[in-house]
Write a protein that holds these residues in place. Structure first.
Motif, PDB file in Angstrom:
ATOM      1  N   THR A 149       0.843  -1.199   0.000  1.00 22.08           N
ATOM      2  CA  THR A 149       0.000   0.000   0.000  1.00 22.08           C
ATOM      3  C   THR A 149       0.876   1.245   0.000  1.00 22.08           C
ATOM      4  O   THR A 149       1.970   1.253   0.578  1.00 22.08           O
ATOM      5  N   ILE A 150       0.383   2.291  -0.652  1.00 25.46           N
ATOM      6  CA  ILE A 150       1.096   3.572  -0.657  1.00 25.46           C
ATOM      7  C   ILE A 150       1.073   4.199   0.735  1.00 25.46           C
ATOM      8  O   ILE A 150       2.081   4.747   1.207  1.00 25.46           O
ATOM      9  N   LEU A 151      -0.073   4.105   1.419  1.00 25.77           N
ATOM     10  CA  LEU A 151      -0.162   4.680   2.765  1.00 25.77           C
ATOM     11  C   LEU A 151       0.836   4.016   3.711  1.00 25.77           C
ATOM     12  O   LEU A 151       1.436   4.664   4.573  1.00 25.77           O
ATOM     13  N   GLY A 152       1.018   2.704   3.550  1.00 28.19           N
ATOM     14  CA  GLY A 152       2.008   2.003   4.355  1.00 28.19           C
ATOM     15  C   GLY A 152       3.407   2.544   4.121  1.00 28.19           C
ATOM     16  O   GLY A 152       4.192   2.729   5.059  1.00 28.19           O
ATOM     17  N   GLY A 153       3.734   2.810   2.842  1.00 25.43           N
ATOM     18  CA  GLY A 153       5.047   3.382   2.531  1.00 25.43           C
ATOM     19  C   GLY A 153       5.218   4.764   3.124  1.00 25.43           C
ATOM     20  O   GLY A 153       6.307   5.112   3.609  1.00 25.43           O
ATOM     21  N   LEU A 154       4.144   5.575   3.094  1.00 21.81           N
ATOM     22  CA  LEU A 154       4.197   6.916   3.685  1.00 21.81           C
ATOM     23  C   LEU A 154       4.468   6.831   5.189  1.00 21.81           C
ATOM     24  O   LEU A 154       5.336   7.550   5.714  1.00 21.81           O
ATOM     25  N   ILE A 155       3.767   5.934   5.866  1.00 24.37           N
ATOM     26  CA  ILE A 155       3.972   5.791   7.312  1.00 24.37           C
ATOM     27  C   ILE A 155       5.349   5.197   7.605  1.00 24.37           C
ATOM     28  O   ILE A 155       6.029   5.607   8.554  1.00 24.37           O
ATOM     29  N   GLY A 156       5.780   4.244   6.780  1.00 21.47           N
ATOM     30  CA  GLY A 156       7.112   3.657   6.967  1.00 21.47           C
ATOM     31  C   GLY A 156       8.215   4.699   6.835  1.00 21.47           C
ATOM     32  O   GLY A 156       9.173   4.715   7.627  1.00 21.47           O
ATOM     33  N   ALA A 157       8.074   5.595   5.848  1.00 20.53           N
ATOM     34  CA  ALA A 157       9.070   6.660   5.684  1.00 20.53           C
ATOM     35  C   ALA A 157       9.054   7.595   6.888  1.00 20.53           C
ATOM     36  O   ALA A 157      10.116   8.031   7.366  1.00 20.53           O
ATOM     37  N   ALA A 158       7.844   7.896   7.406  1.00 17.48           N
ATOM     38  CA  ALA A 158       7.747   8.780   8.575  1.00 17.48           C
ATOM     39  C   ALA A 158       8.419   8.144   9.792  1.00 17.48           C
ATOM     40  O   ALA A 158       9.110   8.831  10.556  1.00 17.48           O
ATOM     41  N   VAL A 159       8.243   6.838   9.964  1.00 19.12           N
ATOM     42  CA  VAL A 159       8.870   6.143  11.097  1.00 19.12           C
ATOM     43  C   VAL A 159      10.396   6.247  11.009  1.00 19.12           C
ATOM     44  O   VAL A 159      11.081   6.545  12.004  1.00 19.12           O
TER      45      VAL A 159
END
Length: 311
Positions: free
Chosen positions: A256-266
């Motif tokens: 998921t794109i949202l997962g990648g966004l959150i992963g980058a934020a982490v």
């Protein structure tokens, strides 16, 4: 219901990190530091959007970090040739999109594994960037376009967030996204269903290169300098790590794109938080690597829990 979402586990990790760092250092949740955090992970988010599409379709691009460094120089020389800044940006993105097409063509038409194709491209683009720049940075042009792209402290993250939302819609609600998932999850079935596998993969290679190039341009305008040593393997690996931490499968077919966004934020929160705490730079990779492993373990366990709850 929220716990059934694949992004939930990494989101919980991110929230926990924010609380921990805020308790340990009051300077964490300030406006100045929030700008710093956003600048850490905005480039990884943009590149991760393209890498997620490629990983879901069963491929990977190791050259995106060098595309990140090369694109601002292409823009610079287009502007030197007499083009306005906005057209310099467009020309640079068209050229790196063409480079993505070449990588995709070599991979899917000539049968070279994408790991090998993009590894060679990574070295090629790095050498090209150093050659045309003579290894020296140059200043970005001062223009209203540059102000819109990177002049404000939150410019990069706003662009990254907006593009991530668009890519989320493309992946989840368009035929291109559905075909991307089908190609990575079941290539034989996709071919029998009439999906043009080569076209989907080449398109995603072009998309990945274009997003990496745009991330490089945003970064150049933000720091008001075009640096030949910007980007590189470190940015590429952090983008892929963001995608994987966010739940994208390296085997293709899911993500998921949202997962990648959150992963980058982490990852950005980790890097900034450890910097504020004065953690030795030599030990940062050790801590980040361990954090990635912990996050991945929690992802796997949540996925297993979701499968058991469905059955």
């Amino acid at each position: 219901m929220l716990l059934r979402k694949p992004e939930t586990s990494v989101l919980l990790v991110g929230v926990a990190l924010v609380i921990i760092f805020q308790v340990m250092t009051p300077a964490f949740f300030t406006d100045a530091n929030m700008q710093t955090v956003s600048q850490f992970f905005a480039p990884w988010t943009l590149i991760a959007c393209g890498e997620i599409m490629l990983l879901i379709s069963g491929e990977v691009d190791l050259s995106s970090g060098q595309i990140f460094a090369l694109t601002p120089f292409i823009m610079h020389y287009a502007i030197l040739a007499g083009l306005p800044v906005i057209f310099g940006v467009i020309v640079a993105l068209l050229i790196v999109s063409l480079l993505g097409f070449c990588i995709g063509f070599i991979t899917v038409r000539l049968g070279v594994p994408s790991f090998i194709t993009t590894l060679g491209a990574m070295l090629l683009f790095n050498g090209l960037t150093l050659t045309i720049s003579n290894g020296f940075p140059i200043n970005t042009p001062t223009d209203i376009v540059g102000n819109v792209l990177g002049g404000w402290g939150y410019s990069e993250i706003l662009w990254a967030f907006g593009i991530a939302m668009v890519m989320h819609v493309v992946l989840r609600h368009t035929r291109w996204g559905l075909h991307t998932v089908a190609v990575g999850g079941n290539p034989s079935g996709s071919a029998e269903a009439g999906i043009h596998i080569r076209r989907v993969k080449i398109g995603n290679f072009m998309l990945c290169s274009t997003l990496a190039g745009f991330a490089g341009i945003l970064n150049a305008f933000h720091i008001t300098s075009i640096d030949p040593n910007a980007g590189g393997a470190n940015v590429m690996f952090l983008a892929i790590a963001s995608a994987v931490i966010g739940g994208t499968s390296l085997m293709g077919g899911s993500g998921t794109i949202l997962g990648g966004l959150i992963g980058a934020a982490v990852l950005g929160i980790l890097q900034d938080g450890f910097t504020l705490l004065g953690v030795n730079a030599f030990t940062f990779d050790i801590i980040t690597g361990a954090a990635i492993l912990v996050t991945m373990i929690s992802n796997v366990q949540f996925a297993a829990w979701r499968r058991r709850s469905r059955s």
